[in-house]
Design a protein around this motif. Structure first.
Motif, short mmCIF file in Angstrom:
data_model
loop_
_atom_site.label_atom_id
_atom_site.label_comp_id
_atom_site.label_asym_id
_atom_site.label_seq_id
_atom_site.Cartn_x
_atom_site.Cartn_y
_atom_site.Cartn_z
N SER A 234 0.84 -1.19 0.00
CA SER A 234 0.00 0.00 0.00
C SER A 234 0.88 1.25 0.00
CB SER A 234 -0.92 0.02 1.23
OG SER A 234 -1.87 -1.03 1.17
N TYR A 235 0.29 2.38 -0.41
CA TYR A 235 1.05 3.63 -0.52
C TYR A 235 0.35 4.73 0.27
CZ TYR A 235 3.64 1.31 -4.24
OH TYR A 235 4.42 0.43 -4.93
N PHE A 236 1.16 5.62 0.81
CA PHE A 236 0.65 6.72 1.63
C PHE A 236 1.11 8.04 1.03
CE2 PHE A 236 0.71 9.64 5.26
CZ PHE A 236 -0.55 9.42 5.81
N ILE A 237 0.14 8.83 0.53
CA ILE A 237 0.44 10.10 -0.14
C ILE A 237 0.13 11.25 0.80
CG2 ILE A 237 0.13 11.45 -2.26
CD1 ILE A 237 0.85 8.51 -2.78
N SER A 238 1.11 12.09 1.06
CA SER A 238 0.89 13.26 1.90
C SER A 238 2.02 14.26 1.67
CB SER A 238 0.84 12.87 3.39
OG SER A 238 0.71 14.03 4.20
N PRO A 239 1.72 15.57 1.68
CA PRO A 239 2.79 16.56 1.50
C PRO A 239 3.73 16.65 2.68
CG PRO A 239 0.70 17.66 1.91
CD PRO A 239 0.38 16.21 1.73
N LYS A 245 5.07 8.00 12.78
CA LYS A 245 3.67 7.59 12.84
C LYS A 245 3.36 6.57 11.77
CE LYS A 245 -0.87 9.74 13.49
NZ LYS A 245 -1.61 11.04 13.48
N LEU A 246 3.96 6.78 10.59
CA LEU A 246 3.73 5.86 9.47
C LEU A 246 4.25 4.47 9.82
CD1 LEU A 246 2.60 6.11 6.54
CD2 LEU A 246 4.97 6.24 5.78
N ALA A 247 5.39 4.43 10.48
CA ALA A 247 5.99 3.14 10.84
C ALA A 247 5.16 2.37 11.86
CB ALA A 247 7.40 3.36 11.38
N SER A 248 4.33 3.11 12.62
CA SER A 248 3.50 2.46 13.65
C SER A 248 2.18 1.92 13.09
CB SER A 248 3.21 3.44 14.78
OG SER A 248 2.36 4.49 14.32
N ALA A 249 1.91 2.17 11.81
CA ALA A 249 0.67 1.68 11.20
C ALA A 249 0.68 0.16 11.18
CB ALA A 249 0.54 2.23 9.78
N PRO A 250 -0.50 -0.47 11.23
CA PRO A 250 -0.56 -1.94 11.30
C PRO A 250 -0.17 -2.65 10.01
CG PRO A 250 -2.76 -0.99 11.23
CD PRO A 250 -1.83 0.15 11.39
N ILE A 251 -0.04 -1.91 8.92
CA ILE A 251 0.41 -2.51 7.66
C ILE A 251 1.55 -1.66 7.10
CG2 ILE A 251 -1.86 -3.47 7.10
CD1 ILE A 251 -2.17 -1.18 5.06
N SER A 252 2.30 -2.22 6.18
CA SER A 252 3.40 -1.49 5.56
C SER A 252 2.86 -0.47 4.55
CB SER A 252 4.33 -2.47 4.84
OG SER A 252 5.31 -1.79 4.10
N LEU A 253 3.26 0.80 4.72
CA LEU A 253 2.81 1.87 3.83
C LEU A 253 4.03 2.55 3.21
CD1 LEU A 253 0.10 3.46 6.16
CD2 LEU A 253 -0.33 2.17 4.06
N ALA A 254 4.16 2.49 1.89
CA ALA A 254 5.28 3.14 1.21
C ALA A 254 4.95 4.63 1.07
CB ALA A 254 5.49 2.51 -0.16
N PRO A 255 5.81 5.51 1.58
CA PRO A 255 5.49 6.94 1.56
C PRO A 255 5.81 7.60 0.22
CG PRO A 255 7.57 6.59 2.69
CD PRO A 255 7.06 5.22 2.32
N ILE A 256 4.93 8.52 -0.19
CA ILE A 256 5.20 9.40 -1.34
C ILE A 256 4.84 10.81 -0.88
CG2 ILE A 256 4.61 10.00 -3.72
CD1 ILE A 256 3.93 7.09 -4.22
N GLU A 257 5.84 11.65 -0.76
CA GLU A 257 5.63 12.96 -0.14
C GLU A 257 5.27 14.00 -1.21
OE1 GLU A 257 7.44 14.11 3.79
OE2 GLU A 257 8.71 15.26 2.41
N THR A 258 3.98 14.20 -1.38
CA THR A 258 3.48 15.22 -2.29
C THR A 258 1.99 15.41 -2.04
OG1 THR A 258 3.55 16.00 -4.60
CG2 THR A 258 2.82 13.73 -4.24
N ASP A 259 1.40 16.36 -2.74
CA ASP A 259 -0.04 16.62 -2.62
C ASP A 259 -0.83 15.53 -3.34
OD1 ASP A 259 -2.43 18.55 -2.24
OD2 ASP A 259 -2.39 18.20 -4.41
N GLY A 260 -1.97 15.10 -2.76
CA GLY A 260 -2.76 14.02 -3.34
C GLY A 260 -3.31 14.35 -4.72
#
Length: 446
Positions: A234-239, A245-260
């Motif tokens: 799964s992927y997590f999009i946020s500026p 906090k992302l690392a504490s999520a119950p599933i692995s979330l690949a970060p992409i740092e930008t506006d949705g």
């Protein structure tokens, strides 16, 4: 990039549009229609860069509360007033109605939805938002209750609204008890089962989401446990990403740092050639052509009333088909249906076969309509590759007669028309006597 801003703009909106490397894995998943978008409050009315204050801040101010309570607890406090629940729903409704009354609010608040709209391969969205922007802007069908699930397969594009919808006040999830009931429904009910299935089978793209909804995080934790670590990436999009906090999520979330919104606009650019996504400009050309055809149709109708030349019957039908095609293209633009090159190609070939079949059976009236409809879709496709491409004829017929103008049609000798054309025209003219001043009108059916 937000086109209303310059490249040098450093406002809150543009500064969030950070350049990023698009994961090839994610591009493949989007292209193949194997993603589900999870849209949180940050994409819409609760984005502080888009409005003066959030609903949370408004309620907090009205209660004169300095405590930073969790959202459900704050709503509990508000609803504890006399008629508190009713007042809360009225406040939410007034807030949304106010935003909807101003383009300066609604355009930026629906930018994300307009970015999703042409990505025809994205069919499933899950949202915690109450607003109906996915329905208004993208024509997604809302799924709110367990009973809605019976119609899941009947829908082309779906938005699962796990916290309810403003279109049904009783469905809104706001207070602590609402959240508890919602978790039970999602954990045990049929709609929740569908949500779990989406998360288990598809690549989830989270955007506008703060990772603070305990209910959903509990649900994710249960799914992760049941799947024994076999969940898809799964992927997590946020500026602005809080990596701890992302690392504490119950599933692995690949970060992409930008506006949705910027992310999905970029996805469209990346996939335009690969997936055949038609640009917006051809739709503007369709709107211009529609005005031209409507004007020509009005003049043709006036001429028919005066002269009742049989050739005009089939020209009117052709123009009806062209008008209806352009109207539908523009009306359905938000669904993504006409952004798909392959889909438009298929429709063009389908209507080509209809023209041939109808012409063989001497049904020139319907053949003319099918030709006009096919021409409208062909125009969209041609403009998708060449903005300077030719404008289609405003006067045309599906048989061996060349017509370039209204005056040319009126001068064409009636006796030179094919016999089958004259025979059908005669039958139609009987239904449209000259003294009645009626014009043959083809409805959007074949």
């Amino acid at each position: 990039m937000n086109k209303s801003h310059t490249d040098e703009c450093v406002c809150a909106i543009c500064s969030n549009e950070k350049d990023f490397d698009f994961p090839e894995h994610l591009l493949d998943k989007i292209a193949n229609g194997e993603v589900v978008v999870f849209a949180g409050a940050g994409i819409s009315t609760e984005n502080r860069s888009l409005c003066k204050s959030t609903l949370y801040e408004e309620v907090q101010s009205e209660l004169r509360s300095a405590a930073n309570l969790p959202f459900p607890k704050l709503m509990d406090a508000y609803c504890a007033q006399p008629d508190g629940r009713i007042k809360l729903l009225e406040k939410i409704k007034r807030r949304f109605d106010y935003f909807l009354s101003f383009d300066d609010f609604i355009r930026p608040m629906t930018r994300f939805h307009r970015a999703i709209s042409p990505l025809y391969m994205i069919n499933d969205v899950v949202t915690t938002n109450w607003d109906d922007f996915f329905e208004r802007t993208c024509d997604f069908d809302p799924f709110v209750y367990d009973s809605d699930l019976a119609f899941w397969d009947a829908s082309k594009r779906r938005v699962m609204k796990i916290h309810g919808s403003i279109t049904n006040f009783g469905s809104l999830v706001a207070t602590t008890s609402d959240y508890e009931e919602s978790f039970k429904r999602l954990n045990d009910g049929p709609l929740g089962a569908q949500l779990k299935s989406l998360i288990a089978r598809k690549t989830v793209i989270y955007t506008g989401y703060s990772l603070s909804d305990e209910n959903y995080l509990r649900l994710l934790s249960n799914i992760a446990r049941l799947m024994q670590g076999n969940l898809r990436q799964s992927y997590f999009i946020s500026p602005k990403i809080d990596h701890q906090k992302l690392a504490s999520a119950p599933i692995s979330l690949a970060p992409i740092e930008t506006d949705g919104s910027f992310f999905f606009e970029s996805a469209r650019d990346q996939l335009a050639g690969r997936c055949g996504i038609i640009r917006d400009e051809p739709f503007y050309h369709c709107a211009t052509l529609l005005d031209e055809v409507a004007e020509a149709h009005s003049k043709t109708a006036d001429a028919f009333i005066r002269k009742q030349h049989p050739l005009l019957i089939f020209i009117l039908s052709y123009q009806d088909g062209l008008i209806h095609a352009l109207q539908r293209i523009l009306r359905m633009q938000r669904t993504g249906e006409y952004h798909s090159t392959s889909s438009v190609h298929a429709r063009i070939h389908s209507y080509e076969h209809r023209v041939e079949e109808l012409s063989k059976s001497k049904d020139h009236w319907n053949a003319a309509y099918a030709l006009g409809y096919q021409t409208g879709m062909l125009f969209l496709l041609l403009k998708s590759v060449d903005d300077d491409g030719p404008t289609p004829p405003l006067f045309s017929v599906p048989f061996n007669v060349t017509v370039r103008s209204l005056s040319g049609a009126l001068k064409y000798p009636k006796e030179k028309l094919p016999q089958s054309v004259r025979a059908q025209a005669s039958r139609i003219l009987k239904r449209h006597p000259k003294d009645a001043q009626l014009v043959p009108d083809h409805t959007p059916y074949l």
